[in-house]
Write a protein that holds these residues in place. Sequence first.
Motif, short mmCIF file in Angstrom:
data_model
loop_
_atom_site.label_atom_id
_atom_site.label_comp_id
_atom_site.label_asym_id
_atom_site.label_seq_id
_atom_site.Cartn_x
_atom_site.Cartn_y
_atom_site.Cartn_z
N ASP A 125 1.10 -1.50 -0.20
CA ASP A 125 -0.25 -0.17 0.08
C ASP A 125 1.20 0.85 0.03
O ASP A 125 0.68 2.17 -0.08
N ASN A 126 2.40 0.98 -0.28
CA ASN A 126 3.01 2.03 -0.24
C ASN A 126 3.17 2.94 0.74
O ASN A 126 3.40 4.35 1.62
N VAL A 127 2.92 2.64 2.22
CA VAL A 127 3.11 3.20 3.43
C VAL A 127 2.65 2.21 4.42
O VAL A 127 4.40 2.35 5.82
N ASN A 128 2.83 0.77 5.10
CA ASN A 128 3.67 -0.52 5.46
C ASN A 128 4.32 -0.87 4.44
O ASN A 128 3.91 -1.74 3.67
N TRP A 129 5.01 -1.61 5.85
CA TRP A 129 6.54 -2.18 5.14
C TRP A 129 6.29 -2.79 5.91
O TRP A 129 6.60 -3.04 7.21
N SER A 130 6.64 -4.13 5.24
CA SER A 130 7.62 -5.15 5.66
C SER A 130 8.50 -5.41 6.97
O SER A 130 9.19 -4.36 6.80
N GLU A 131 9.15 -5.76 7.50
CA GLU A 131 10.12 -5.99 8.09
C GLU A 131 11.59 -6.58 7.30
O GLU A 131 11.68 -7.01 6.03
N TRP A 132 13.02 -5.90 7.09
CA TRP A 132 13.83 -6.41 6.42
C TRP A 132 14.05 -7.91 7.06
O TRP A 132 13.64 -8.18 7.92
N ARG A 133 14.36 -9.05 5.42
CA ARG A 133 14.64 -10.14 6.09
C ARG A 133 16.08 -10.35 5.40
O ARG A 133 15.87 -10.71 4.39
N GLN A 134 16.78 -11.23 5.97
CA GLN A 134 17.73 -11.85 5.00
C GLN A 134 17.52 -12.31 4.59
O GLN A 134 16.52 -13.80 3.68
N CYS A 135 18.55 -12.32 2.89
CA CYS A 135 17.83 -13.15 2.26
C CYS A 135 19.22 -14.52 1.22
O CYS A 135 20.05 -14.08 1.96
N ILE A 136 18.90 -15.45 0.86
CA ILE A 136 19.48 -16.72 0.84
C ILE A 136 20.06 -16.11 -1.06
O ILE A 136 18.97 -16.21 -1.66
N ASN A 137 21.10 -15.64 -1.30
CA ASN A 137 21.25 -16.10 -3.14
C ASN A 137 20.43 -17.63 -3.24
O ASN A 137 21.04 -18.31 -4.02
N GLY A 138 19.61 -16.52 -4.85
CA GLY A 138 19.57 -18.28 -5.08
C GLY A 138 17.75 -18.63 -4.92
O GLY A 138 17.19 -19.37 -5.54
N ALA A 139 17.51 -18.18 -3.70
CA ALA A 139 16.41 -18.14 -2.49
C ALA A 139 15.27 -17.84 -3.47
O ALA A 139 15.48 -16.85 -3.91
N HIS A 140 14.39 -18.13 -3.45
CA HIS A 140 12.96 -16.95 -3.08
C HIS A 140 12.88 -15.56 -1.71
O HIS A 140 13.50 -15.94 -1.64
N ILE A 141 12.11 -14.55 -2.33
CA ILE A 141 12.87 -14.11 -1.71
C ILE A 141 11.60 -13.76 0.39
O ILE A 141 10.65 -14.50 -0.73
N PRO A 142 11.94 -13.68 0.88
CA PRO A 142 11.80 -13.85 2.29
C PRO A 142 10.17 -13.67 2.00
O PRO A 142 9.76 -12.25 1.65
N ASP A 143 8.77 -13.45 2.55
CA ASP A 143 7.46 -13.57 3.33
C ASP A 143 6.56 -13.42 2.06
O ASP A 143 5.33 -12.68 2.36
#
Length: 213
Positions: free
Chosen positions: A53-71
């Motif tokens: 909604d351009n207002v509420n952002w999810s928390e920062w999540r650590q990524c794994i290279n080559g895996a799905h985007i968290p959340d």
Amino acid sequence: MTTWQSIINLKGNYTSEPIPIPISADGVLSKVSWESVEPVGSKITVQTRFTRDNVNWSEWRQCINGAHIPDIAEDVGFYNVKIMFRVLFNKISYDVIQPEFKGITFYFEPVLLFDNKGDKDCSPEIWITKQGNGDFSIVNSSYNNEEFKFKNLIHDETVYVDNEREDIVTSLAVTYRYKDFNDNYLSFPVGKNILKVTGDADIKFRYQFTLLQ
């Protein structure tokens, strides 16, 4: 807050601007990958967050290279999404060569969600109106990647399939599509079915859930 480590250049970070994703779908299959150089004694960490909604952002999540985007779930509607990423640089001593971040790639594949809320498998009727000549397929990624596929369909052709009765009718005169079909009729198990569609076409389902008394 400025720390001694940041002053002597042991840590650093980069945060992107919000990136709009021009996709509207029942959900998406996602992947994030990046290229980096991390000399011994250094480390790069990539994190993502997103908003609907351009207002509420999810928390920062650590990524794994080559895996799905968290959340980002396959079975959650994907509309008006913007994503951000940040890169955290770290090295253990001032003498270590600075790590290098070369680039990042986000991959999104729109999917359809068929939620069978009945008590038995559902075999829907489907109308497929092809846009451009070519093949068309539906892969159920939730159940063994079972594929329903037609080959060599014609632009503006409409193919009707009654999956329960195993009946196929095309809008083309004197044409039979059984030979161009892989003989794997659609049957959706109870629960959520994540469907990957290949081939440009307009599709319409008609179905009725079966409830046991």
